[in-house]
Motif scaffolding. Structure first.
Motif, PDB file in Angstrom:
ATOM      1  N   ILE A 155      26.885  33.195 -15.101  1.00  0.00           N
ATOM      2  CA  ILE A 155      26.094  34.249 -14.461  1.00  0.00           C
ATOM      3  C   ILE A 155      26.205  34.085 -12.956  1.00  0.00           C
ATOM      4  CG2 ILE A 155      23.796  35.250 -14.193  1.00  0.00           C
ATOM      5  CD1 ILE A 155      23.126  34.084 -16.962  1.00  0.00           C
ATOM      6  N   ARG A 156      26.727  35.112 -12.283  1.00  0.00           N
ATOM      7  CA  ARG A 156      26.959  35.038 -10.836  1.00  0.00           C
ATOM      8  C   ARG A 156      26.151  36.102 -10.104  1.00  0.00           C
ATOM      9  NH1 ARG A 156      29.477  30.217 -11.209  1.00  0.00           N
ATOM     10  NH2 ARG A 156      31.372  30.324 -12.464  1.00  0.00           N
ATOM     11  N   MET A 157      25.871  35.816  -8.850  1.00  0.00           N
ATOM     12  CA  MET A 157      25.276  36.807  -7.963  1.00  0.00           C
ATOM     13  C   MET A 157      26.388  37.704  -7.423  1.00  0.00           C
ATOM     14  SD  MET A 157      21.993  36.227  -7.844  1.00  0.00           S
ATOM     15  CE  MET A 157      21.416  36.943  -6.285  1.00  0.00           C
ATOM     16  N   PRO A 158      26.070  38.974  -7.116  1.00  0.00           N
ATOM     17  CA  PRO A 158      27.090  39.850  -6.541  1.00  0.00           C
ATOM     18  C   PRO A 158      27.689  39.224  -5.278  1.00  0.00           C
ATOM     19  CG  PRO A 158      25.149  41.109  -7.153  1.00  0.00           C
ATOM     20  CD  PRO A 158      24.791  39.669  -7.309  1.00  0.00           C
ATOM     21  N   GLY A 159      29.010  39.253  -5.193  1.00  0.00           N
ATOM     22  CA  GLY A 159      29.683  38.707  -4.023  1.00  0.00           C
ATOM     23  C   GLY A 159      30.074  37.262  -4.145  1.00  0.00           C
TER      24      GLY A 159
END
Length: 517
Positions: free
Chosen positions: A82-86
């Motif tokens: 799970i990643r944050m945008p950017g």
């Protein structure tokens, strides 16, 4: 038993008056039981319903810890993809191959103790890499709001049951009278047929580290902080110290834990304590073992804690968590004949009777076991006994307890140390959560389930669970200890697959195969 005021054969019977001094778990739970048996009940409470447990201790601290837990979950989300945008992350740039995942490579921000140097180094600088920031003022505002809401709920319940609440400080005036000192300076005298003392305890302070509420703090003052401590020194590695140290470490503070003993949590299961200390260190916490704090003073921009060996530890704040003191002084207890121990605790028997007929005591003021659940049980037993009901004396062997660190540590029944000390014969097994499929799915690497049983009868003697939500997982073991179930009984029960509780069933099957051999 007879329910006073409800006897059709004697409608004029006057219900006994039970006066409860203190509105914490040991008081309000007792008040409800007394009222359910028809007694007239008055609760005298100075701070607010729920007492310190609800307003300044258990509820606030566990709310803060729950917030820190969410912080940890959010910061470990990249491990699950799970990643944050950017975000631009090479999924193999920091891989930790460990037994916790059966040898399957995973991205690891936190490594289980001794499982990989690169991950430990990454964890040490995790505060700098952390994407999520903590608004401590907002956190503490929510913490205190929840505590007040819980206190209000308790008050509402008591009032609906017809229990009278007197706001004030209660003290004894002889063996059958309580004087409530009211906020306006007046007093109210309450004649009582039975009295329950649920006085609680206050944080112990050191004469060389006097709390000022700003830099030198007790655990009740931590919720007044508006900004996250840059470097928090925690003096004391017992339950309270470990819980706050773990929480503030997760929230982003640089934490130094000062322990006068060889390891953290000296009174707990040795394997559990060693695992937790390893987790603390892997997350960047500094743990100073065998280091006794001698003094703490404020400086221009923080605090200095001087250790007994002359070393000086610098920080922005210091939390002094060195136990509690029973709130029994100045309340007329000894004048009324109530016997106190050398430590100031009210001496009680297993049904909560004091040395004075008709006066009972419950909770932290007794020094029996500083748990809200034990305080509540003591209070319930006390008033039932006072009103003539048959009661089962308090059995500490069946008490489950939990330390709200990450991972949590829950225990019930005989400890391994106790079994060894009394030369008891027992068999034991320990199952690392690393083997559990549900734990792998949840990214859980640190923890275990440990069970103790009689080698011939197979009766479950006790257990330890180290895991997230260990406080929930310990319940089936508690039932086994309470009802003297065998490992065969536990092993034959269904568990969900996959589930963390499956490790309890597996542990029982391992021991069952060894019973009688």
């Amino acid at each position: 038993m007879r329910e006073w005021g409800r006897d059709p054969l004697d409608p004029a019977a006057v219900p006994p008056h039970v006066v409860v001094v203190g509105g914490g778990p040991g008081g309000y739970e007792a008040a409800l039981v007394a009222r359910s048996h028809g007694a007239q009940v008055t609760v005298v409470e100075q701070q607010g319903l729920g007492g310190a447990a609800v307003l300044t201790d258990v509820v606030p601290s566990k709310t803060l810890i729950a917030t820190a837990e969410w912080m940890t979950i959010a910061d470990r989300a990249p491990e699950l993809g799970i990643r944050m945008p950017g975000d631009v992350v090479d999924p193999l740039s920091d891989v930790d191959v460990s037994l916790a995942t059966g040898g399957i490579p995973v991205v690891s921000a936190y490594s289980a103790p001794g499982l990989g140097g690169s991950a430990v180094e990454a964890a040490a600088s995790s505060a700098e890499k952390r994407k999520h920031l903590v608004d401590l003022q907002a956190v503490n505002k929510r913490v205190l709001a929840l505590a007040r809401a819980q206190s209000s709920d308790i008050r509402g319940r008591l009032e609906r049951e017809g229990i009278r609440i007197v706001a004030g400080r209660g003290r004894l005036d002889g063996p059958a009278r309580v004087v409530a000192e009211l906020p306006d300076g007046g007093t109210e005298t309450l004649e009582a047929d039975s009295i329950l003392l649920a006085l609680g305890a206050t944080p112990r302070t050191l004469p060389t580290a006097v709390p000022d509420g700003e830099r030198i703090l007790t655990w009740t003052q931590m919720y007044n902080l508006r900004e996250l401590p840059e470097r928090l020194i925690v003096v004391g590695s017992g339950v309270t110290g470990a819980e706050f140290a773990g929480a503030y470490n997760a929230l982003g503070s640089d934490v130094v834990l000062v322990s006068s003993r060889d390891r953290v949590l000296p009174g707990e299961d040795e394997d559990a304590a060693e695992l937790l200390e390893g987790v603390f260190r892997s997350r960047g916490m500094t743990v100073l073992s065998r280091s006794r704090a001698a003094a703490a003073v404020r400086t221009d921009d923080g605090v200095e804690v001087t250790l007994a060996d002359g070393r000086v530890v610098h920080g922005s704040h210091v939390l002094v968590a060195v136990g509690g003191v029973p709130a029994t002084s100045g309340l007329g207890l000894e004048e009324a004949g109530v016997r106190l121990s050398e430590s100031g605790h009210v001496v009680v028997d297993r049904v909560s009777r004091t040395s004075v007929r008709g006066i009972y005591a419950s909770g932290d003021c007794t020094g029996v076991l500083p748990l809200a659940s034990v305080a509540a049980m003591q209070g319930r037993i006390a008033v039932a006994h006072a009103l003539g009901d048959a009661v089962q004396p308090l059995a500490l062997r069946t008490v489950a307890s939990n330390i709200f660190t990450a991972p949590e540590i829950a225990t019930v029944g005989y400890s391994e140390e106790k079994l060894r000390a009394q030369s008891s014969r027992y068999i034991t097994t320990t199952l690392p959560l690393a083997r559990n499929p549900r734990a792998k799915m949840l990214g859980i690497r640190d923890g275990f389930v440990k069970l103790f049983a009689h080698p011939e009868a197979g009766v479950v003697l006790g257990g330890v669970v180290v895991a997230p939500r260990a406080s929930e997982l310990i319940f089936p073991i508690t039932l086994a200890v309470q009802h003297r179930l065998t490992v065969e009984n536990v092993a034959s029960a269904f568990t969900i697959y996959p589930s963390l509780s499956g490790s309890i069933g597996e542990g029982a099957r391992v021991l069952d195969a060894r019973v009688g051999r």
